[in-house]
Each structure stands twice: as C-alpha cells, then as structure tokens.
Design an enzyme around this catalytic site. Structure first.
Site, mmCIF file in Angstrom:
data_model
loop_
_atom_site.group_PDB
_atom_site.id
_atom_site.type_symbol
_atom_site.label_atom_id
_atom_site.label_comp_id
_atom_site.label_asym_id
_atom_site.label_seq_id
_atom_site.Cartn_x
_atom_site.Cartn_y
_atom_site.Cartn_z
ATOM 1 N N HIS A 68 -19.497 -0.238 20.919
ATOM 2 C CA HIS A 68 -20.188 0.225 19.961
ATOM 3 C C HIS A 68 -21.004 1.312 20.443
ATOM 4 C CE1 HIS A 68 -23.151 0.650 16.634
ATOM 5 N NE2 HIS A 68 -22.382 0.181 16.044
ATOM 6 N N LYS A 81 -25.751 -6.676 14.085
ATOM 7 C CA LYS A 81 -26.690 -6.102 15.067
ATOM 8 C C LYS A 81 -27.554 -7.266 15.354
ATOM 9 C CE LYS A 81 -25.599 -1.477 13.558
ATOM 10 N NZ LYS A 81 -25.822 0.018 13.748
ATOM 11 N N GLU A 126 -24.196 2.146 20.102
ATOM 12 C CA GLU A 126 -25.526 1.603 20.687
ATOM 13 C C GLU A 126 -25.180 1.159 22.031
ATOM 14 O OE1 GLU A 126 -26.254 -0.664 17.105
ATOM 15 O OE2 GLU A 126 -26.506 0.924 16.066
ATOM 16 N N GLY A 128 -26.344 4.313 10.617
ATOM 17 C CA GLY A 128 -27.939 4.106 10.381
ATOM 18 C C GLY A 128 -28.624 5.251 9.850
ATOM 19 N N GLU A 167 -16.314 5.465 14.256
ATOM 20 C CA GLU A 167 -17.989 5.518 13.819
ATOM 21 C C GLU A 167 -18.668 6.911 14.357
ATOM 22 O OE1 GLU A 167 -19.278 1.644 12.835
ATOM 23 O OE2 GLU A 167 -19.475 1.513 14.955
ATOM 24 N N SER A 191 -22.834 4.282 7.569
ATOM 25 C CA SER A 191 -23.513 4.346 6.591
ATOM 26 C C SER A 191 -22.546 4.212 5.346
ATOM 27 C CB SER A 191 -24.328 5.969 6.280
ATOM 28 O OG SER A 191 -25.166 5.909 7.120
ATOM 29 N N ASN A 204 -21.453 -5.519 10.859
ATOM 30 C CA ASN A 204 -21.825 -5.964 12.065
ATOM 31 C C ASN A 204 -23.439 -5.888 11.999
ATOM 32 O OD1 ASN A 204 -23.064 -5.179 14.629
ATOM 33 N ND2 ASN A 204 -22.258 -3.021 14.754
HETATM 34 P P1 PGA Z 1 -24.193 1.706 9.484
HETATM 35 O O1 PGA Z 1 -24.105 0.998 10.983
HETATM 36 O O2 PGA Z 1 -23.377 1.107 8.283
HETATM 37 O O3 PGA Z 1 -25.784 0.796 9.345
HETATM 38 O O4 PGA Z 1 -24.437 3.074 9.550
HETATM 39 C C1 PGA Z 1 -22.464 0.957 11.035
HETATM 40 C C2 PGA Z 1 -22.452 0.546 12.351
HETATM 41 O O5 PGA Z 1 -23.184 0.662 13.401
HETATM 42 O O6 PGA Z 1 -21.379 -0.354 12.505
#
Ligand code: PGA
Length: 247
Positions: A94, A12, A96, A170, A164, A210, A10
């Site tokens: 997601h 982003k 976010e 993140g 997730e 992560s 992803n």
């Molecule tokens: P990350 O993000 O691996 O940076 O923690 C995962 C995601 O948001 O899909």
C-alpha cells in the site's frame, strides 16, 4: 473469460471492538451481490475478533506482514501467524507502507512471494504520486512497481493487483473513470507482453482512491476495472453500495 468483481475494504488503523461490531452488523445485513468477492482489511489485532462477526463469504485480510515465517523481528507479524488467526488475504505494498514506512519495491516483492508461499491471497498495491503523474511518468512507475512484483510471483491465481494513484487516496480526488481505465488497460497490455496473455486476461485489477457510493457505478462500468480497494468509505454503510456497484 469473466473476472469475478472483487471489492476490498481497507480499514487502515481505524476501529475498536464497538465500531467493528457495528460495521460487521452492516456487512452481515447486506445484501451483498453474490457475484462479487468481498474482502475486508482489518487491523491484525482485531482479525480474531472480526472474523466470527462477518458472513463466511467475506474474506478477511491483514494490511501488512513480514517476509519470513518467524524469528527475531520485533514488532512484525508473519503470514503463518495471520493464517493461524483466520486471515485469508493480506494487502501488500500500500502506498502508505511505501511512503511512510519506506518499503521498497523489492521488499514489497519479497513480502508478496512469502505470503503466497504461505497460502495467503494477496492484494498487491501500486500507483503513482501526483508529481510522477504530472511529470508524465505514470506508466513508467506502475510498470516498474508491477515488474518487481512479477519477479516474485510464479502463479498469479491468488493475486489481485490494486491500482491506487497516490494523489487520489484519502483526498476526495477520484481518478476519472477514463483516467483509471487508461492505466488499467495499459497494465493489462504490459502483463500480456511481459508476463502472459493468460495472466493479462485473468488477473483482477482493482481501482482505489476516494471510491464512494456516488462514483463507484461509473468506475465499475469500465472494461478493465475489476473491483475496488476502498479506504474511507469502507468504514461506512455505503460500503455495501460499493460492493454492489457492478451492474
Ligand atoms: P480512500 O483509500 O478510499 O480513503 O481514498 C483507499 C486506500 O488507501 O486503499
């Protein structure tokens, strides 16, 4: 049985032509385990740019779409448009999108329904916040989110579920393999009871939050973890190691 391991990147809201070119070179050089399905979530604007730079075996995903084919929805992009420019998949729900853009469970469900109807494959994301986990509500939250998605899905063939935990995204705070496995197993049990045994056995459930080259192997060894959705590390060469995590 055998659920094919599936790793999604992803990206982003990251990347430009130069960095995407570099990343696609790394992915093309691989080597990538042919037994793992690989998908990269590219900013919609760069899908046509990235697609020809990637090996044909890598699926291309958008990171969002709207719930209708066309019309007066300024700023939105439809699944039909994404397919037209070469996307195979879309990431929906997601955290976010849910937290920053206030997408409700219901809107996520409607988007999943429409994207599937238009022929896109869907990575549908769910996960609890830290407050929800600390209040002992993890299962309640992920069952509720999955329940609304399930209301809109008739055929699960083209769906991957991504668990997730929001507190792990993140933050560098990965769920332990045991914590992730526990939720994945609970989701599979829920699916068997509320959807069907067949969906429970065959639906791939990715872990996200992560994931790195350092922790991916142990996570991949858990029986109910069928892949990853990777944010930060999907922009780095270590994504290749994560794709190859399954022993
Ligand atoms: P990350 O993000 O691996 O940076 O923690 C995962 C995601 O948001 O899909």
């Amino acid at each position: 049985m055998g659920r094919k391991f599936c790793v999604g990147g992803n990206w982003k809201m990251n990347g430009d032509k130069a960095s995407i070119t570099e990343l696609c070179k790394i992915l093309s050089a691989g080597p990538l385990d042919p037994n793992t399905e690989v998908v990269v979530g590219c900013p919609s604007l760069y899908i046509t740019f990235a697609k020809p730079l990637l090996p044909a075996t890598i699926g291309v995903a958008a990171q969002n779409c709207y719930k209708v084919p066309k019309g007066a929805f300024t700023g939105e992009i439809s699944p039909a448009m994404l397919k037209d420019v070469g996307a195979d998949w879309v990431i929906l729900g997601h955290s976010e999108r849910r937290a920053i853009f206030k997408e409700s469970d219901e809107l996520v469900g409607e988007k999943v329904e429409h994207a599937l109807a238009e022929g896109l494959k869907v990575i549908a994301c769910i996960g609890e916040t830290l407050e929800e986990r600390e209040a002992g509500k993890t299962e309640e939250v992920v069952f509720r989110q999955t329940g609304v998605i399930a209301k809109y899905v008739k055929d699960w063939t083209n769906v991957v579920l991504a668990y997730e935990p929001v507190w792990a995204i993140g933050t560098g705070k990965t769920a332990t393999p045991q914590q992730a496995q526990e939720v994945h197993a609970a989701l599979r049990k829920w699916l068997a009871e509320k959807v069907s045994k067949d969906v429970s056995d065959n639906l791939r459930i990715q872990y996200g939050g992560s994931v790195t080259a350092a922790n991916c192997k142990e996570l991949a060894s858990q029986p109910d973890i069928d892949g990853f959705l990777v944010g930060g590390a999907s922009l780095k060469p270590e994504f290749v190691q994560i794709v190859n995590a399954k022993q």
